[in-house]
Design an enzyme around this catalytic site. Structure first.
Site, PDB file in Angstrom:
ATOM      1  N   LEU A 256       4.755  50.093 -17.109  1.00 15.07           N
ATOM      2  CA  LEU A 256       5.217  50.033 -15.722  1.00 15.07           C
ATOM      3  C   LEU A 256       4.931  48.633 -15.198  1.00 15.07           C
ATOM      4  CD1 LEU A 256       4.047  53.530 -14.396  1.00 15.07           C
ATOM      5  CD2 LEU A 256       6.197  52.907 -15.517  1.00 15.07           C
ATOM      6  N   ASP A 257       5.987  47.822 -15.176  1.00 15.45           N
ATOM      7  CA  ASP A 257       5.873  46.410 -14.838  1.00 15.45           C
ATOM      8  C   ASP A 257       5.682  46.206 -13.332  1.00 15.45           C
ATOM      9  OD1 ASP A 257       6.371  43.465 -15.448  1.00 15.45           O
ATOM     10  OD2 ASP A 257       7.997  43.876 -14.031  1.00 15.45           O
ATOM     11  N   ALA A 258       4.738  45.334 -12.970  1.00 14.74           N
ATOM     12  CA  ALA A 258       4.519  44.937 -11.564  1.00 14.74           C
ATOM     13  C   ALA A 258       4.422  46.143 -10.630  1.00 14.74           C
ATOM     14  CB  ALA A 258       5.647  43.999 -11.107  1.00 14.74           C
TER      15      ALA A 258
END
Length: 590
Positions: A240-242
């Protein structure tokens, strides 16, 4: 389908599991309808998702981080080339591969996604991804904080399609945004023309990366659909990016808000209900306390979190020849739960962030590290402090070059680099190695010149034949690095004391050494020693510190050298030498 797994849950079961979080985020009136839609979503995926028993990672798990086209060859698409190369050289060494965003994109080297559901045709197709998943566990990126302005979703919004009216965050340009955390020195809001007039839209990272509006439940449902599709397409790990930027609330930092944590909990529950084998990893390049908050209660949010302080602390340790800061930080880490682990790395597609060592290293120490990186051919990205001053926030450099001057002899470069990776592979948690680290790459200054972006220094595309030749050429830098790392990984895989959840005890016996004891749940101990200097080190290590009793024999798993255990261990380590010492059968202090 596994008889012990019931998927999808009944509506009541699902409500019991996610109802509180859905109500908290969207209100009681909407909750029942949203839960019903999530259940129907799970039902739709019940045939395509394997409901395999939940399994966890072990000492045999090491992940490679790579772009889909990091290795190229004529006559085939890059994903096929990557698969062929890894099967030939890395099968049995690496267990998993993180393919950085492989979707169609418009900027940011993949992190401005145009279509979450497609594979970039320049890389290959879903069949190529599926083929890779038959040989390695795969990690997909969920770039779900934002989407490209060239995506169909945003273009439909700009055209006035009411379906997408609430998909993005419309903001008042005159409001006070002074408390909002800014990761880049770019405008927070970007103006766009719509049929309803000019709108100011929230764009945390760039004007091409449009933040999604999770206050609209339709966005959550779309994203859950996409993440379930990723699992069905072969993703065992989902990054789960950023994710910390997900929820917006004026008057706050808009970071790590309660609503964000609630949504991460919903994502975990939905994925686990459909495919218990899925592992969620959150990417939050922030100070440690905020980072580990994504473990939740140890069983309800991320299974793993990136260990962001480790890269700069390891670099500082090798630069200074002093392990005190690294060991003090390691000593303060609390054990993870049986269902969580740290995700450890030294290098990635990005630079080496220094914000995670705020409060651990002094400003002078960070500045000294930055100067050394520049001396070694790297670059520094600075942040504006708001008072007219600037300070480093990212060191843009290949990790091998970060550690050594370009004019250092290859033998020294390799020893220092392997010492750093021995720390990575010894540390509690699951290790990941960047493709350019595994294959001994160096600074790509031509790439920086071509793109004008500092991060290109560590993103070169390698040619299959050239890379293979160098890996097979006796004495080449690439060959030395790859085979040294391979040896460490193979030894590590046979030792339960390096299980991600095995306990870790710091020994503070000599600042010239990195010294920890790893202990498996089965009772075995491994004493880890890494000489972080270019000088020999003599050490007298009392057995009481290791947890071993007098008598018996221990062996260095790497060199094969044996030691008699009588009151203390008398050790001599060559410059940058690594020792993994294990007591042989016959007693571990019990």
């Amino acid at each position: 389908m596994n008889a012990d797994h019931k998927s999808p849950y009944s509506e009541q079961e699902l409500s019991n599991r996610i109802g509180r979080n859905i109500e908290f985020v969207y209100g009681q009136e909407k909750a029942s309808a949203i839960i019903g839609q999530i259940r129907r979503l799970l039902e739709r995926y019940s045939e395509s998702l394997k409901a395999e028993p939940k399994r966890w990672v072990s000492e045999k798990d090491v992940m490679l981080i790579t772009y889909g086209d990091s290795i190229r060859s004529g006559g085939e698409v890059p994903l096929q080339t990557l698969g062929h190369f890894l099967q030939r050289h890395c099968k049995g060494i690496l267990s998993a591969v993180h393919i950085l965003p492989f979707y169609p994109y418009s900027s940011d080297d993949g992190f401005s996604v145009i279509d979450y559901r497609e594979v970039n045709p320049e890389l290959g197709n879903w069949e190529d991804i599926t083929e890779l998943s038959h040989h390695f566990d795969l990690m997909f990126d969920g770039v779900i904080n934002h989407i490209s302005q060239h995506s169909r979703w945003f273009q439909e919004y700009l055209a006035g399609n009411t379906v997408y009216a609430g998909y993005f965050v419309e903001a008042d340009p005159n409001a006070d945004y002074s408390s909002v955390t800014r990761p880049r020195a770019l405008p927070l809001l970007t103006k766009f023309n719509t049929p309803a007039g000019e709108k100011s839209i929230w764009t945390t990272f760039s004007d091409d990366q449009i933040d999604l509006n999770y206050a609209n439940e339709k966005v959550l449902l779309e994203i859950l659909d996409i993440l379930l599709m990723y699992a069905a397409r072969g993703a065992r790990y989902i990054r789960l990016d950023a994710i910390g930027f997900m929820w917006k609330k004026l008057g706050t930092t808009c970071m790590h808000l309660e609503e964000t944590h609630a949504i991460v909990q919903v994502i975990r529950e939905v994925l686990e209900s459909a495919t218990p084998d899925t592992i969620i990893i959150t990417e939050t390049n922030v100070p440690h306390k905020d980072n580990i908050s994504y473990f939740g209660n140890g069983s309800n949010e991320a299974h793993m979190v990136y260990q962001f302080p480790l890269p700069p602390l390891t670099l500082h340790t090798l630069h200074t020849g002093n392990s005190s800061k690294l060991l003090a930080w390691a000593d303060a880490l609390e054990p993870t739960s049986e269902e969580t682990a740290f995700f450890n790395f030294l290098a990635s597609h990005d630079g080496i962030g220094v914000r995670p060592v705020e409060g651990i290293l002094t400003k002078d120490e960070v500045n000294a590290m930055a100067r050394k990186v520049q001396e070694h051919g790297g670059f520094i990205s600075y942040k504006d402090n708001g008072d007219g001053t600037k300070s480093p926030y990212e060191l843009n450099v290949n990790y091998l070059n970060a550690l050594s001057h370009p004019q250092d002899p290859d033998e020294l470069k390799v020893k220092r680099f392997i010492a750093a990776h021995a720390i990575l592979l010894s540390f509690m948690g699951m290790p990941a190695i960047y493709v350019h680290s595994l294959f001994g790459s160096q600074n790509d200054l031509e790439g920086v010149k071509a793109t004008g972006r500092y991060r290109s220094i560590n993103r070169k595309r390698l040619q299959y034949d050239e890379l293979q030749f160098e890996l097979e050429r006796e004495g080449s830098l690439r060959q030395q690095v790859f085979h040294s790392l391979k040896t460490l990984i193979e030894v590590r895989a046979g030792e339960p004391s390096f299980h991600p959840n095995a306990s870790q005890k710091v020994l503070k016996c000599d600042d010239r050494l990195f010294t920890i004891v790893r202990k498996s749940s089965e009772g075995g101990h491994v004493l880890v020693l890494v000489n972080i200097t270019n000088d020999p080190v003599q050490l007298l290590c009392p057995l009481i510190d290791t947890g071993w009793m007098n008598g018996g024999t221990a062996v260095d798993l790497l060199s094969g050298k044996s030691f008699n255990l009588e009151n203390s261990l008398r050790l001599s380590l060559e410059p940058y030498q690594v020792m993994w010492i294990k007591r042989l059968e016959g007693g571990d202090g019990k």
